[in-house]
Design a protein around this motif. Structure first.
Motif, PDB file in Angstrom:
ATOM      1  N   GLY A  10       4.654   7.034  -3.933  1.00 58.47           N
ATOM      2  CA  GLY A  10       3.908   7.612  -2.833  1.00 58.47           C
ATOM      3  C   GLY A  10       4.582   8.879  -2.330  1.00 58.47           C
ATOM      4  N   ARG A  11       3.834   9.695  -1.615  1.00 53.58           N
ATOM      5  CA  ARG A  11       4.407  10.882  -0.974  1.00 53.58           C
ATOM      6  C   ARG A  11       4.851  10.490   0.433  1.00 53.58           C
ATOM      7  N   VAL A  12       6.131  10.707   0.701  1.00 54.25           N
ATOM      8  CA  VAL A  12       6.707  10.337   1.998  1.00 54.25           C
ATOM      9  C   VAL A  12       7.131  11.605   2.728  1.00 54.25           C
ATOM     10  N   ASP A  13       6.559  11.845   3.882  1.00 57.41           N
ATOM     11  CA  ASP A  13       6.930  12.983   4.728  1.00 57.41           C
ATOM     12  C   ASP A  13       7.847  12.494   5.833  1.00 57.41           C
ATOM     13  N   GLN A  20      -9.378   0.992  -4.303  1.00 58.05           N
ATOM     14  CA  GLN A  20      -8.313   0.235  -3.646  1.00 58.05           C
ATOM     15  C   GLN A  20      -6.993   0.352  -4.418  1.00 58.05           C
ATOM     16  N   ALA A  21      -7.094   0.281  -5.748  1.00 52.80           N
ATOM     17  CA  ALA A  21      -5.899   0.347  -6.570  1.00 52.80           C
ATOM     18  C   ALA A  21      -5.203   1.704  -6.461  1.00 52.80           C
ATOM     19  N   ALA A  22      -5.997   2.752  -6.191  1.00 50.36           N
ATOM     20  CA  ALA A  22      -5.428   4.096  -6.073  1.00 50.36           C
ATOM     21  C   ALA A  22      -4.442   4.199  -4.911  1.00 50.36           C
ATOM     22  N   ASN A  23      -4.505   3.246  -3.988  1.00 45.83           N
ATOM     23  CA  ASN A  23      -3.600   3.270  -2.840  1.00 45.83           C
ATOM     24  C   ASN A  23      -2.535   2.184  -2.914  1.00 45.83           C
ATOM     25  N   MET A  24      -2.433   1.518  -4.070  1.00 45.39           N
ATOM     26  CA  MET A  24      -1.402   0.488  -4.243  1.00 45.39           C
ATOM     27  C   MET A  24      -0.145   1.116  -4.830  1.00 45.39           C
ATOM     28  N   VAL A  71       1.531   8.646   2.033  1.00 44.82           N
ATOM     29  CA  VAL A  71       0.177   8.581   1.479  1.00 44.82           C
ATOM     30  C   VAL A  71       0.310   8.352  -0.023  1.00 44.82           C
ATOM     31  N   ASN A  72      -0.828   8.123  -0.670  1.00 43.36           N
ATOM     32  CA  ASN A  72      -0.774   7.812  -2.106  1.00 43.36           C
ATOM     33  C   ASN A  72      -0.388   9.038  -2.924  1.00 43.36           C
ATOM     34  N   HIS A  73       0.364   8.793  -3.966  1.00 41.66           N
ATOM     35  CA  HIS A  73       0.831   9.838  -4.881  1.00 41.66           C
ATOM     36  C   HIS A  73       1.196   9.177  -6.195  1.00 41.66           C
ATOM     37  N   ARG A  74       1.062   9.915  -7.272  1.00 38.35           N
ATOM     38  CA  ARG A  74       1.317   9.347  -8.596  1.00 38.35           C
ATOM     39  C   ARG A  74       2.779   8.932  -8.756  1.00 38.35           C
ATOM     40  N   TYR A  75       3.691   9.687  -8.156  1.00 43.00           N
ATOM     41  CA  TYR A  75       5.121   9.392  -8.278  1.00 43.00           C
ATOM     42  C   TYR A  75       5.713   9.204  -6.877  1.00 43.00           C
ATOM     43  N   CYS A  76       7.031   9.148  -6.800  1.00 43.44           N
ATOM     44  CA  CYS A  76       7.712   9.064  -5.506  1.00 43.44           C
ATOM     45  C   CYS A  76       8.164  10.468  -5.116  1.00 43.44           C
ATOM     46  N   SER A 130       0.862  -1.173   0.000  1.00 46.45           N
ATOM     47  CA  SER A 130       0.000   0.000   0.000  1.00 46.45           C
ATOM     48  C   SER A 130       0.905   1.230   0.000  1.00 46.45           C
ATOM     49  N   MET A 131       0.342   2.392  -0.312  1.00 48.26           N
ATOM     50  CA  MET A 131       1.126   3.617  -0.228  1.00 48.26           C
ATOM     51  C   MET A 131       0.898   4.348   1.087  1.00 48.26           C
ATOM     52  N   THR A 132       0.105   3.756   1.971  1.00 47.27           N
ATOM     53  CA  THR A 132      -0.178   4.363   3.267  1.00 47.27           C
ATOM     54  C   THR A 132       0.601   3.645   4.353  1.00 47.27           C
ATOM     55  N   GLY A 133       1.325   4.405   5.154  1.00 47.94           N
ATOM     56  CA  GLY A 133       2.093   3.784   6.223  1.00 47.94           C
ATOM     57  C   GLY A 133       2.668   4.810   7.175  1.00 47.94           C
ATOM     58  N   TYR A 134       3.211   4.303   8.285  1.00 45.75           N
ATOM     59  CA  TYR A 134       3.790   5.184   9.314  1.00 45.75           C
ATOM     60  C   TYR A 134       4.900   4.433  10.030  1.00 45.75           C
ATOM     61  N   GLY A 135       5.966   5.152  10.362  1.00 47.07           N
ATOM     62  CA  GLY A 135       7.061   4.563  11.120  1.00 47.07           C
ATOM     63  C   GLY A 135       7.734   5.610  11.990  1.00 47.07           C
ATOM     64  N   GLN A 136       8.269   5.175  13.126  1.00 49.33           N
ATOM     65  CA  GLN A 136       8.914   6.095  14.054  1.00 49.33           C
ATOM     66  C   GLN A 136      10.074   5.403  14.749  1.00 49.33           C
ATOM     67  N   SER A 137      11.111   6.172  15.050  1.00 47.23           N
ATOM     68  CA  SER A 137      12.242   5.668  15.808  1.00 47.23           C
ATOM     69  C   SER A 137      12.924   6.855  16.472  1.00 47.23           C
TER      70      SER A 137
END
Length: 297
Positions: free
Chosen positions: A60-63, A292-296, A27-32, A4-11
């Motif tokens: 995906g868009r990664v913040d 669903q595919a929009a978030n793959m 979150v989902n995004h057309r590119y990286c 999926s393009m949705t996720g979260y991580g912390q350290s």
């Protein structure tokens, strides 16, 4: 593995009297697209940190947010070793080049600007060993990105399972339409004959040839064999994509568009209540798959 393009991580990492917290969300995004937010003094590490994220994320868009936090006991004076070294080097230069005599003592050093700093403000300065600090940043970010990827993988499995289930329903609807398609012409023929017989008052002869031509024209216009064949091919392609383990978001979106196109054509060509009902349900399932595919990845 599908993601999926949705996720979260912390350290987090400890460094001196400070705590460095790494927070990554996507979150989902057309590119990286990678957006980095961290103290301005650390901008020199941005390219390295960006490449670290790109090793694990392809779409995906990664913040990425990297914050510094001071410990409760880190608010007191902190020795700025870089400043001390600079002052000592300047003193040696004065002796050698200008013949200035005297020694720079401890009391003198402690009164010079920047030698002793408040613990909280000192967090913004770069450490003496930039390489080891960069390694700390990379390791901390990598840990949080791996947690992000793990969450994206779990979400990807759920999305893939849902798409497979809906794909099975599409295939059931496809089978139902294939079974009903031959009856379309027969029903049209019988209804047309009944209407003509109801209108016949005996003054006009019944032309069997023209009647047959009308049936043939309708059969040609309402034939959906090609659309059904293409739909079956698209279903197979979807299953191949889902089993590939490669990023499939864009390809799946294209296939959904094509399936929608074929479904709309069937709806416009075939004058049959049962097939029309299948078309409506098929379009609803395709819309759910599209979401669903929009978030793959």
């Amino acid at each position: 593995m599908l993601f999926s393009m949705t996720g979260y991580g912390q350290s987090s990492r400890q460094y001196g009297g400070s705590k460095i917290v790494f927070e990554v969300k996507s979150v989902n995004h057309r590119y990286c697209e990678i957006v980095l937010r961290m103290p301005r003094e650390w901008n020199g590490f941005e390219d390295t940190l960006r490449r670290t994220v790109q090793q694990y994320v392809r779409r995906g868009r990664v913040d990425v947010v990297i914050n510094r936090e001071h410990e409760e006991n880190a608010g007191g004076p902190v020795l700025n070793r870089m400043a001390v070294k600079s002052y000592l080097a300047a003193a040696e230069t004065l002796k050698k080049e200008f013949g200035v005599s005297g020694e720079l003592g401890l009391a003198d050093l402690l009164t010079l600007p920047g030698v002793m700093e408040n613990g909280e403000s000192a967090l913004g300065t770069l450490p003496e060993n930039g390489d080891s600090f960069q390694e700390l940043l990379v390791n901390g970010l990598e840990e949080s990105v791996k947690a992000l990827v793990e969450m994206r993988a779990r979400e990807g499995r759920f999305l893939a399972a849902d798409i497979v289930e809906r794909l099975s329903r599409l295939e059931e609807l496809h089978g139902a339409m294939s079974a009903m398609a031959p009856a379309t012409v027969i029903e049209f023929r019988d209804k047309l004959r009944q209407r003509l017989e109801a209108l016949q008052d005996g003054t006009l002869p019944f032309d069997e040839h023209k009647f047959g031509m009308e049936i043939a024209i309708f059969a040609d216009r309402s034939n959906i064999d090609e659309e059904l064949t293409r739909l079956r091919s698209h279903f197979e392609q979807c299953r191949i994509l889902l089993a590939s383990g490669e990023p499939i978001g864009r390809k799946l979106d294209f296939l959904i568009q094509e399936m929608n196109r074929e479904t709309n054509t069937i709806g416009s060509k075939c004058n049959h209540a049962g097939i029309s009902s299948c078309v409506v349900e098929m379009k609803a399932e395709l819309e759910k798959i599209r979401e669903q595919a929009a978030n793959m990845e």
